[in-house]
Design an enzyme around this catalytic site. Structure first.
Site, PDB file in Angstrom:
ATOM      1  N   MET A  28      -8.188  10.014   8.908  1.00  0.00           N
ATOM      2  CA  MET A  28      -8.663  10.484   7.726  1.00  0.00           C
ATOM      3  C   MET A  28      -9.474  11.943   7.907  1.00  0.00           C
ATOM      4  SD  MET A  28      -9.114   7.005   5.846  1.00  0.00           S
ATOM      5  CE  MET A  28      -9.658   6.107   7.148  1.00  0.00           C
ATOM      6  N   LYS A  40      -3.153   3.347  -3.293  1.00  0.00           N
ATOM      7  CA  LYS A  40      -4.544   4.189  -3.622  1.00  0.00           C
ATOM      8  C   LYS A  40      -4.556   5.600  -3.107  1.00  0.00           C
ATOM      9  CE  LYS A  40      -7.619   1.162  -2.123  1.00  0.00           C
ATOM     10  NZ  LYS A  40      -7.233   0.089  -1.701  1.00  0.00           N
ATOM     11  N   ASP A  80       0.874  -1.006  -0.017  1.00  0.00           N
ATOM     12  CA  ASP A  80      -0.150  -0.029  -0.013  1.00  0.00           C
ATOM     13  C   ASP A  80       0.761   1.250   0.105  1.00  0.00           C
ATOM     14  OD1 ASP A  80      -2.660  -0.914  -0.060  1.00  0.00           O
ATOM     15  OD2 ASP A  80      -2.949  -0.582   2.046  1.00  0.00           O
TER      16      ASP A  80
HETATM   17  C1  LIG Z   1      -6.810   4.334   5.260  1.00  0.00           C
HETATM   18  S1  LIG Z   1      -6.296   4.593   7.044  1.00  0.00           S
HETATM   19  C2  LIG Z   1      -5.216   3.208   7.350  1.00  0.00           C
HETATM   20  C3  LIG Z   1      -4.854   3.053   8.952  1.00  0.00           C
HETATM   21  C4  LIG Z   1      -3.970   2.121   9.315  1.00  0.00           C
HETATM   22  N1  LIG Z   1      -4.525   0.930   8.771  1.00  0.00           N
HETATM   23  C5  LIG Z   1      -3.628   2.095  10.728  1.00  0.00           C
HETATM   24  O1  LIG Z   1      -3.872   1.182  11.279  1.00  0.00           O
HETATM   25  O2  LIG Z   1      -2.915   3.077  11.110  1.00  0.00           O
HETATM   26  C6  LIG Z   1      -5.063   5.967   6.715  1.00  0.00           C
HETATM   27  C7  LIG Z   1      -5.174   7.102   7.704  1.00  0.00           C
HETATM   28  O3  LIG Z   1      -4.327   6.653   8.913  1.00  0.00           O
HETATM   29  C8  LIG Z   1      -3.745   7.582   9.533  1.00  0.00           C
HETATM   30  N2  LIG Z   1      -2.313   7.462   9.488  1.00  0.00           N
HETATM   31  C9  LIG Z   1      -1.623   6.339   8.848  1.00  0.00           C
HETATM   32  N3  LIG Z   1      -0.529   6.277   8.938  1.00  0.00           N
HETATM   33  C10 LIG Z   1      -0.158   7.408   9.773  1.00  0.00           C
HETATM   34  C11 LIG Z   1       0.971   8.163  10.192  1.00  0.00           C
HETATM   35  N4  LIG Z   1       2.134   7.622  10.137  1.00  0.00           N
HETATM   36  N5  LIG Z   1       0.835   9.202  10.862  1.00  0.00           N
HETATM   37  C12 LIG Z   1      -0.215   9.831  11.018  1.00  0.00           C
HETATM   38  N6  LIG Z   1      -1.463   9.410  10.876  1.00  0.00           N
HETATM   39  C13 LIG Z   1      -1.277   7.991   9.810  1.00  0.00           C
HETATM   40  C14 LIG Z   1      -4.273   8.830   8.765  1.00  0.00           C
HETATM   41  O4  LIG Z   1      -5.238   9.301   9.454  1.00  0.00           O
HETATM   42  C15 LIG Z   1      -4.493   8.336   7.202  1.00  0.00           C
HETATM   43  O5  LIG Z   1      -5.253   9.273   6.457  1.00  0.00           O
END
Ligand SMILES: C[S@@+](CC[C@H](N)C(=O)[O-])C[C@H]1O[C@@H](n2cnc3c(N)ncnc32)[C@H](O)[C@@H]1O
Length: 242
Positions: free
Chosen positions: A166, A55, A33
């Site tokens: 998000m 994506k 991803d």
């Molecule tokens: C589609 S979701 C995936 C979440 C992921 N599966 C998780 O458990 O962290 C994507 C969102 O996760 C958050 N996110 C993911 N990685 C991040 C990071 N390193 N720092 C801050 N927010 C993060 C943000 O809000 C981003 O828009």
């Protein structure tokens, strides 16, 4: 012949589980991803084929083709790793892929990862629960499966921390609705961008100012008393608006 849905954690490869690191080393093919940190890819078997299915936020149209890709790879390779940022089952569509693989009769296993929902606030020194400040935590996405916005009015509870994924593009509505729902305008807020990467940055302030925060995704928004906790990490750039 097995597809492993593997959580890569939120950033630096140091946060991989031992099981995830082992499977990356054994993989014949890795389907990755967008949010997977590049440092994680150092653990991948150098002979493995890498397929990038990253994506853009909000793009749900290609999920079906990813499901089909995983099924077809499972018929050609022994060990297929589907690598996702954070945890595969926390807003990661891991459940959808698991169901599609089961329906196709493909053996599948899931490896948890540290979710940004908990590890993101922690990276900025924010405990999502704290005795006397927060008796629990609500984790929510700011948008639904079809791009519809979450209604935050019913989520306003001064006894709970709110962790929003998000949410950057909805921050004005989030603040307005939480205040409408009963939270005070001065409720502390922190936004942690790119947690556990070299670009990590934290912005803090009051709920009424959230719309004016200069922040970009990926980021975690934390609302509640815990958001005002002092920074633990010295190497990180911190912006305070309070
Ligand atoms: C589609 S979701 C995936 C979440 C992921 N599966 C998780 O458990 O962290 C994507 C969102 O996760 C958050 N996110 C993911 N990685 C991040 C990071 N390193 N720092 C801050 N927010 C993060 C943000 O809000 C981003 O828009």
């Amino acid at each position: 012949m097995t597809v492993y849905l593997v959580g890569a954690g939120p950033g630096d490869a140091d946060l991989l589980t031992v099981r995830a690191a082992r499977l990356l080393g054994e993989a014949d093919v890795v389907v990755r991803d967008r949010l997977v940190d590049e440092s994680v890819m150092d653990f991948v078997n150098p002979e493995a084929q890498i397929v990038d299915v990253g994506k853009a936020p909000g793009d749900s149209s290609s999920q079906e083709s990813i499901n089909e890709l995983l099924v077809s790879l499972a018929h050609r390779y022994e060990t297929v790793v589907r690598l996702k940022g954070g945890d595969p089952f926390v807003f990661g569509r891991g459940g959808e892929e698991l169901l599609a693989l089961h329906e196709a009769g493909v053996a599948c296993d899931v490896v948890p990862g540290l979710s940004s929902a908990l590890a993101g606030p922690l990276a900025a020194g924010i405990p999502v629960t704290h005795r006397g400040v927060s008796r629990g935590v609500t984790i929510v996405s700011a948008r639904g499966a079809h791009g519809d916005a979450t209604d935050f009015r019913s989520l306003a509870n001064p006894e709970l921390s709110l962790v929003i994924l998000m949410g950057v593009e909805y921050r004005r509505t989030i603040a307005l609705q939480l205040i409408e729902g009963g939270l005070s305008a001065g409720t502390p807020v922190a936004v942690v961008e790119q947690a556990w990467t070299g670009q990590q940055r934290t912005t803090r302030g009051a709920l009424e100012d959230l719309a004016n925060f200069d922040v970009r995704p990926p980021a975690i928004i934390v609302v509640g008393g815990v958001a005002s906790f002092a920074l633990r990490s010295l190497h990180l750039f911190d912006v305070a608006l309070l």
